[in-house]
Design a protein around this motif. Structure first.
Motif: not given
Length: 227
Positions: A127-134, A221-227
């Protein structure tokens, strides 16, 4: 005689043996050995306090699942600080000025965070590859841009650490060479240049510590996005 200012960043060899392995092993020898006592000496107390404060601040916004990385982050932080600080001593070599070493540290750590996200929560990670509301027409373009930015992350980690340390060491050598040349010609200007060199050295000590912290902070920060 140094033929080029960039010769200081070449990996040194002795009898055909690269000294990179020795430079990577030396920081672990300098660390004090922990004991079973709560307080053994001032050095261990300071080390334990700093590691605890660092891990608490770093892992505070991360979920409980990411706290397993605490030991790895603390070890990497101390390792990078030691390498950066030892490289400021005379007649030493800084391994973290080599892009190959920094990429060897950045790529596996970044890839591990991506794999953890894809395994535990693939929908959220994708979902990080496509922001909501695009808007619909922009969906393919944004997916491509976000994918490129995802794969650029480890390159940015390695290049940032390499560029900052290389620029600092190169600037120190340039100013030291200028002070040495100006000493017989203009002693007053050479003295002022030496004072500037001292201030720059103190700044480089701060940069060596800050860049190690930034490297580990971005990984967290990268880990925070994936846990």
């Amino acid at each position: 005689m140094t033929l080029s200012f960039f010769d200081q960043f070449m990996s040194p060899t002795f009898l055909g043996i690269p000294l990179m392995a020795l430079a990577l092993t030396l920081p672990w020898v300098l660390f004090p050995t922990p004991s079973s006592r709560w307080i053994n000496n001032r050095l261990l107390t300071l080390q334990s306090w700093s590691i605890n404060r660092f891990t608490n601040q770093l892992l505070l916004p991360i979920n409980t699942g990411g706290h397993k990385w605490a030991l790895m982050f603390a070890s990497l932080m101390i390792f990078l600080i030691s390498l950066n600080m030892l490289g400021l001593l005379p007649y030493t070599f800084t391994p973290t000025t080599q892009l190959s070493l920094n990429m060897a540290l950045a790529v596996p750590m970044w890839l591990a965070t991506v794999i953890i996200g894809m395994r535990n929560q693939p929908t959220h990670s994708l979902g990080h590859l496509l922001p909501e509301g695009t808007p619909t027409p922009l969906i393919p373009v944004l997916i491509i841009i976000e994918t490129i930015s995802l794969f650029i992350r480890p390159l940015a980690l390695g290049v940032r650490l390499t560029a900052n340390l290389t620029a600092g060491h190169l600037l120190i050598q340039l100013i030291a060479t200028a002070a040495f040349v100006l000493l017989p010609l203009m002693p007053t200007v050479a003295l002022l240049t030496t004072l500037l060199l001292l201030l720059l050295t103190l700044l480089e000590v701060a940069v060596a510590m800050i860049q190690a912290y930034v490297f580990v902070l971005l990984l967290s920060l990268y880990l925070q996005e994936n846990v």
